[in-house]
Design a protein around this motif. Structure first.
Motif, PDB file in Angstrom:
ATOM      1  N   TRP A  71      21.724  91.776   1.338  1.00 47.77           N
ATOM      2  CA  TRP A  71      21.685  90.958   2.338  1.00 47.77           C
ATOM      3  C   TRP A  71      22.714  89.681   2.456  1.00 47.77           C
ATOM      4  CZ3 TRP A  71      17.764  94.228   1.677  1.00 47.77           C
ATOM      5  CH2 TRP A  71      16.985  94.880   2.743  1.00 47.77           C
ATOM      6  N   PHE A  72      23.093  89.197   1.290  1.00 47.62           N
ATOM      7  CA  PHE A  72      23.789  88.036   1.228  1.00 47.62           C
ATOM      8  C   PHE A  72      25.005  88.213   0.897  1.00 47.62           C
ATOM      9  CE2 PHE A  72      19.423  86.784   0.870  1.00 47.62           C
ATOM     10  CZ  PHE A  72      19.164  85.932   1.829  1.00 47.62           C
ATOM     11  N   HIS A  73      25.593  89.629   0.817  1.00 50.22           N
ATOM     12  CA  HIS A  73      26.883  89.847   0.397  1.00 50.22           C
ATOM     13  C   HIS A  73      27.577  91.129   1.274  1.00 50.22           C
ATOM     14  CE1 HIS A  73      30.537  90.717  -1.727  1.00 50.22           C
ATOM     15  NE2 HIS A  73      30.754  89.675  -2.032  1.00 50.22           N
ATOM     16  N   HIS A  74      26.826  92.226   1.214  1.00 49.66           N
ATOM     17  CA  HIS A  74      27.264  93.438   1.525  1.00 49.66           C
ATOM     18  C   HIS A  74      26.933  93.958   2.794  1.00 49.66           C
ATOM     19  CE1 HIS A  74      29.187  97.044   0.371  1.00 49.66           C
ATOM     20  NE2 HIS A  74      28.051  98.032   0.836  1.00 49.66           N
ATOM     21  N   LEU A  75      25.857  93.992   3.426  1.00 48.75           N
ATOM     22  CA  LEU A  75      25.192  94.499   4.711  1.00 48.75           C
ATOM     23  C   LEU A  75      26.163  93.897   5.742  1.00 48.75           C
ATOM     24  CD1 LEU A  75      21.532  94.420   4.123  1.00 48.75           C
ATOM     25  CD2 LEU A  75      22.989  96.602   3.916  1.00 48.75           C
ATOM     26  N   THR A  76      26.288  94.802   7.036  1.00 45.66           N
ATOM     27  CA  THR A  76      26.928  94.450   8.061  1.00 45.66           C
ATOM     28  C   THR A  76      25.553  94.467   9.022  1.00 45.66           C
ATOM     29  OG1 THR A  76      27.311  96.709   8.986  1.00 45.66           O
ATOM     30  CG2 THR A  76      29.075  95.590   7.542  1.00 45.66           C
ATOM     31  N   ALA A  77      25.771  93.913  10.465  1.00 49.47           N
ATOM     32  CA  ALA A  77      24.891  94.333  11.316  1.00 49.47           C
ATOM     33  C   ALA A  77      24.593  95.540  11.713  1.00 49.47           C
ATOM     34  CB  ALA A  77      25.184  93.328  12.502  1.00 49.47           C
ATOM     35  N   ASP A  78      25.305  96.592  11.523  1.00 48.12           N
ATOM     36  CA  ASP A  78      25.412  97.786  11.915  1.00 48.12           C
ATOM     37  C   ASP A  78      24.336  98.771  10.782  1.00 48.12           C
ATOM     38  OD1 ASP A  78      26.557  97.677  14.422  1.00 48.12           O
ATOM     39  OD2 ASP A  78      28.741  97.697  13.318  1.00 48.12           O
ATOM     40  N   ASP A  79      24.191  98.289   9.716  1.00 47.62           N
ATOM     41  CA  ASP A  79      23.474  98.697   8.709  1.00 47.62           C
ATOM     42  C   ASP A  79      22.073  98.835   8.929  1.00 47.62           C
ATOM     43  OD1 ASP A  79      25.889  99.293   7.394  1.00 47.62           O
ATOM     44  OD2 ASP A  79      25.742  97.538   6.085  1.00 47.62           O
ATOM     45  N   ARG A  80      21.254  99.712   8.372  1.00 49.29           N
ATOM     46  CA  ARG A  80      19.805  99.537   8.413  1.00 49.29           C
ATOM     47  C   ARG A  80      19.227  99.952   6.992  1.00 49.29           C
ATOM     48  NH1 ARG A  80      21.399  98.282  12.587  1.00 49.29           N
ATOM     49  NH2 ARG A  80      20.649  98.572  14.534  1.00 49.29           N
ATOM     50  N   VAL A  81      18.237  99.387   6.612  1.00 50.81           N
ATOM     51  CA  VAL A  81      17.709  99.467   5.297  1.00 50.81           C
ATOM     52  C   VAL A  81      16.008  99.884   5.152  1.00 50.81           C
ATOM     53  CG1 VAL A  81      17.376  98.265   2.885  1.00 50.81           C
ATOM     54  CG2 VAL A  81      19.405  97.702   4.552  1.00 50.81           C
ATOM     55  N   SER A  82      15.732 100.545   4.481  1.00 53.51           N
ATOM     56  CA  SER A  82      14.400 100.968   4.253  1.00 53.51           C
ATOM     57  C   SER A  82      13.995 100.442   2.806  1.00 53.51           C
ATOM     58  CB  SER A  82      14.052 102.382   4.199  1.00 53.51           C
ATOM     59  OG  SER A  82      12.927 102.838   3.871  1.00 53.51           O
ATOM     60  N   VAL A  83      13.019  99.383   2.673  1.00 53.94           N
ATOM     61  CA  VAL A  83      12.657  98.581   1.776  1.00 53.94           C
ATOM     62  C   VAL A  83      11.272  99.449   1.054  1.00 53.94           C
ATOM     63  CG1 VAL A  83      12.065  96.441   0.721  1.00 53.94           C
ATOM     64  CG2 VAL A  83      13.621  96.758   2.617  1.00 53.94           C
ATOM     65  N   LYS A  84      11.538  99.521  -0.297  1.00 60.03           N
ATOM     66  CA  LYS A  84      10.301 100.117  -1.096  1.00 60.03           C
ATOM     67  C   LYS A  84       9.117  99.415  -0.591  1.00 60.03           C
ATOM     68  CE  LYS A  84       9.978  98.049  -5.611  1.00 60.03           C
ATOM     69  NZ  LYS A  84       9.862  98.347  -6.891  1.00 60.03           N
ATOM     70  N   PRO A  85       7.737 100.081  -0.232  1.00 58.17           N
ATOM     71  CA  PRO A  85       6.712  99.256   0.130  1.00 58.17           C
ATOM     72  C   PRO A  85       6.281  98.147  -0.550  1.00 58.17           C
ATOM     73  CG  PRO A  85       6.225 101.780   0.281  1.00 58.17           C
ATOM     74  CD  PRO A  85       7.643 101.273  -0.761  1.00 58.17           C
ATOM     75  N   HIS A  86       6.398  98.056  -1.990  1.00 54.59           N
ATOM     76  CA  HIS A  86       5.977  96.875  -2.819  1.00 54.59           C
ATOM     77  C   HIS A  86       6.712  95.824  -2.831  1.00 54.59           C
ATOM     78  CE1 HIS A  86       2.759 100.092  -5.041  1.00 54.59           C
ATOM     79  NE2 HIS A  86       2.419  99.478  -3.625  1.00 54.59           N
ATOM     80  N   ALA A  87       7.745  96.180  -2.190  1.00 51.87           N
ATOM     81  CA  ALA A  87       8.997  94.947  -2.493  1.00 51.87           C
ATOM     82  C   ALA A  87       8.821  94.169  -1.118  1.00 51.87           C
ATOM     83  CB  ALA A  87      10.383  95.353  -2.577  1.00 51.87           C
ATOM     84  N   SER A  88       7.893  94.399  -0.144  1.00 54.27           N
ATOM     85  CA  SER A  88       7.681  93.561   1.025  1.00 54.27           C
ATOM     86  C   SER A  88       7.950  92.089   1.018  1.00 54.27           C
ATOM     87  CB  SER A  88       6.544  93.921   1.925  1.00 54.27           C
ATOM     88  OG  SER A  88       5.359  93.432   1.326  1.00 54.27           O
TER      89      SER A  88
END
Length: 784
Positions: A71-88
């Motif tokens: 989030w703080f270095h690599h992603l762009t606004a066009d990217d989408r991320v699915s986060v593992k449930p227990h890391a909410s």
């Protein structure tokens, strides 16, 4: 030379040293916030009920480096991320630092209307790209999201930026069979925008995962055509490996069991120095290497895994091959940086107040002011602001789906036909009569297109593929199904895996909310296998995906097929599934009207998914007695899509037979016999038990549905004992007894199916006309 599976990434790049230092500072704040969010929910917020609130501090801690790097270095606004449930909690912490969540919202984890326990697109106040929660489903969702985005781009002809589709998943999620069904599907092999990052902390909920599984898992991904990147050790360990005895230390760590490694994380000082070298022939060489390290450095080295090394992560993300899907195996420590790190029972453990205060001091925060921001003007605040600007997505206009004509206007079918045949016919009618609607329809099936009457549609619209393919059987006169693959096709064929199918249609049905471009997806499966697909389809609906699931052929009406291919419980699924309307039409025109109504619910915020249960039983279509008068026909159509209609209405009835789907023929036969016996019998055809149940609830103020259909079907002044009949479990219609408080006998299927003729099978289950007559006479006798 090492293979692609074994290749480990160097740790010598990614960002300048000053940027790296700021990233690591932000990482520490993410760890603190994620931990404090769970702590506040359990230890600070009032809890009058005394029930455990829960949360996953350890599971979150293993993800903080990974998610900070993204989030703080690599992603762009066009990217989408699915986060593992227990890391909410980590996602909530990240969203807070990006300005998407206010400090007071961090106090609402698992509170009513607050931050969700698992990431939710529709319920969380912060930005969530994929809903997760059911293990494995969130991992596969970005695969189907990538396919849906590609299809939408081809359909709308717009150069929408593709972006990458990331899935962050725990290594224990790879135990789920649905993951491997998706990984090996041929349509996935070319999805270069897909990146999975496996949080390889070697723990599940209750235990340390036994065995050396990573190499086997990596090989399975590689065999499926994925790029496999491994981040095993960090910079400190890699530097130690270059010293005398370093290769022996690497070998010791590589061959150590997961459980022993986890136990060493709980050792300190001289005890750790004694145990880490082991008992092998290289023990003394390793011990001499460790003599040059102080206790603090030794402890850091043991924990210095690739998934916690910022430079290694950034380097790996830059090395992703865009021509194929990529999986990054990032070794981590569960609970990294917390007092509970590495303990096999740390999954749901909570830090004590004293531990939280020590953690705050170590991370440079304050337990009494846990949400304090970075100082204004600091490098950390500037980094967060820059990331927020980079990730800000401009609003997009929502394109409304075209209006679906509710009726083709074609004369009611005559002769014998099936509701399954009506599926393909309706799609072809739409392609001619409503091309603006038809061009947004995308059908999908797990290798059952021809056997579910999609052949004509498929021949007309072609098979979707991102690149054109060659049909080698195009010149074969005996080939009925034309397999023309091209980017303009509108049918997507997957392997024989129902979970993949419903995952795909869920994401196809969510394009309206992701990119403002609606699609109208229809997935077709054999009805006996709907239960297999139900969980991921339900999650797609929960995440805002609007789709139609067609189960056909259905019921014990598949008499010769035997029990394995006969469905029993599926008729009630729509009643039980939120966000979905279920239909089971009896006649071809009913099926057309229901399908059109279902299509009208797709591609918009206030829409709904639908489940259609269709049959291969040939039925005399004249039994539908469709009115020829236009107004009367429209009234019938409205009733069909509202839940049902009256097929036979007698003067002064003594009984009513209420039937659904293929068994309407038995109901009519039984009603005629009962009337001949002097017991005038009404016949009601139910098309949606779901909508009728909602009407019953609405009449009692428990639903906002329109309850007027009940008065049309079951007027109080005609209330009589009732027999319900369907090719499925009888409880589906049993609630109809409550409409007017009448005696009711519910007939249906409660046992596993049998092979045989239709008459034999119906008789075996007690759903033939004789059984209906007998049940009705029992009701008459009881009333007398």
């Amino acid at each position: 030379m090492t293979s692609a599976v074994e290749r480990e990434f160097p740790t010598d790049g990614g960002a300048p040293a000053d940027v790296m230092a700021v990233l690591e500072s932000v990482e520490r704040r993410v760890l603190w916030l994620a931990t404090a969010i769970v702590d506040h929910a359990n230890r600070v917020r009032p809890n009058p009920s005394g029930l455990k609130v829960g949360g996953h501090q350890a599971s979150s801690a293993s993800m903080t480096t990974l998610m900070t790097a993204l989030w703080f270095h690599h992603l762009t606004a066009d990217d989408r991320v699915s986060v593992k449930p227990h890391a909410s909690p980590v996602l909530h912490a990240v969203n807070h630092l990006l300005g998407r969540l206010r400090p007071e919202q961090l106090t609402t984890l698992r509170a009513f209307g607050g931050l969700q326990s698992y990431p939710s697109r529709t319920k969380d106040p912060g930005t969530v790209d994929y809903s997760t929660g059911s293990v494995g489903i969130g991992a596969t969702a970005p695969l189907w999201g990538a396919l849906a985005h590609r299809f939408a781009r081809d359909r709308y002809g717009e150069p929408s930026p593709p972006g990458r589709q990331y899935a962050l998943l725990g290594d224990a999620e790879l135990d789920e069979g649905a993951v491997w069904e998706a990984v090996q599907d041929p349509m996935v092999a070319g999805l270069g925008e897909v990146v999975w990052v496996v949080d390889l902390n070697r723990q599940s909920l209750d235990r340390v995962v036994p065995g050396a599984a990573p190499a086997r898992l990596q090989g399975m991904f590689a065999a499926a055509g994925w790029q496999v990147l491994t981040l095993k050790y960090g910079r400190l360990l890699e530097e130690l490996f270059t010293r005398p005895g370093g290769e022996r230390l690497r070998a010791r760590l590589d061959t150590m069991s997961n459980a022993e490694y986890q136990r060493l994380l709980r050792r300190q000082g001289p005890d750790l120095r004694h145990r880490l070298p082991g008992n092998g022939s290289d023990a003394q060489v390793v011990a001499r290497l460790l003599e040059g390290l102080d206790d603090a450095t030794l402890a850091r080295a043991l924990r210095n895994l690739g998934g916690h090394d910022m430079a290694s992560l950034l380097h790996a993300f830059e090395a992703v091959d865009d021509s194929r899907p990529t999986v990054v195996f990032a070794y981590t420590v569960k609970g990294q940086g917390l007092p509970t790190e590495g303990h096999p029972q740390n999954h749901s453990s909570l830090l004590t107040a004293e531990q939280m205060r020590h953690l705050a001091a170590r991370l440079g925060t304050d337990l009494d002011d846990p949400w304090a921001p970075f100082p204004e003007g600091s490098a950390e605040a500037a980094l967060c602001a820059a990331a927020a600007d980079r990730l800000r997505r401009p609003p997009f206009p929502l394109t409304a789906p075209p209006t679906v004509p509710p009726d083709s206007g074609r004369a009611a079918p005559s002769g014998v036909g099936t509701t399954q045949q009506a599926l393909g016919r309706t799609l072809l009618d739409l392609s001619r009569g409503a091309p603006d609607v038809a061009r947004l329809i995308v059908t999908a099936s797990p290798d059952v297109s021809s056997s579910t009457n999609l052949g004509g549609w498929l021949n007309k619209v072609g098979v979707w593929s991102h690149t054109a393919g060659h049909d080698w059987f195009a010149d074969d006169a005996e080939t009925i199904l034309r397999w023309q693959e091209n980017p303009t096709g509108q049918h997507m064929e997957l392997g024989i895996a129902e979970t993949n199918l419903v995952g795909l249609i869920g994401e196809l049905g969510a394009t309206w909310s992701r990119w403002g471009r609606p699609l109208l997806p229809i997935g077709v499966v054999y009805d006996p296998f709907v239960n297999r697909a139900l969980e991921p389809w339900s999650y797609g609906i929960y995440a805002g995906g609007r789709s139609i699931l067609v189960g056909t052929p259905s019921g014990v009406t598949l008499a010769p097929e035997g029990g394995a291919h006969q469905s029993i419980t599926t008729p009630s699924l729509g009643i039980e599934q939120p966000g979905c309307v279920t239909y089971e039409p009896a006649f071809a025109l009913d099926a057309e009207w229901c399908l059109r109504a279902a299509l009208a619910g797709l591609g918009k915020p206030d829409g709904s998914s639908a489940y259609l249960r269709l049959s291969t039983r040939p039925v005399d279509q004249s039994l539908a007695a469709v009115p020829t008068d236009p107004a009367a026909r429209e009234r019938r159509r409205h009733q069909v899509t509202a839940g049902g209609y009256v097929l036979r209405r007698r003067e002064r009835p003594a009984l009513a037979v209420v039937a659904m789907g293929a068994l309407v023929t038995e109901a009519l036969t039984a009603a005629d016999r009962l009337t001949a016996l002097g017991h005038a019998t009404d016949v009601v055809c139910v098309t949606s038990p779901d909508l009728l149940f909602r009407a019953v609830q609405a009449r009692r103020g428990l639903d906002r549905a329109d309850g007027s259909i009940l008065e049309q079907l079951f007027p109080a002044h005609r209330a009589v004992p009732m027999v319900t009949l369907l090719d499925g479990h009888p409880h589906t219609l049993a609630f109809l007894a409550t409409v007017n408080g009448v005696p009711l006998t519910a007939l249906g299927v409660t046992r596993f199916g049998q092979s045989g003729s239709l008459d034999d099978v119906y008789r075996h289950h007690g759903i033939d006309a004789d059984s209906v007559v007998a049940a009705a006479l029992d009701l008459v006798e009881a009333k007398a």
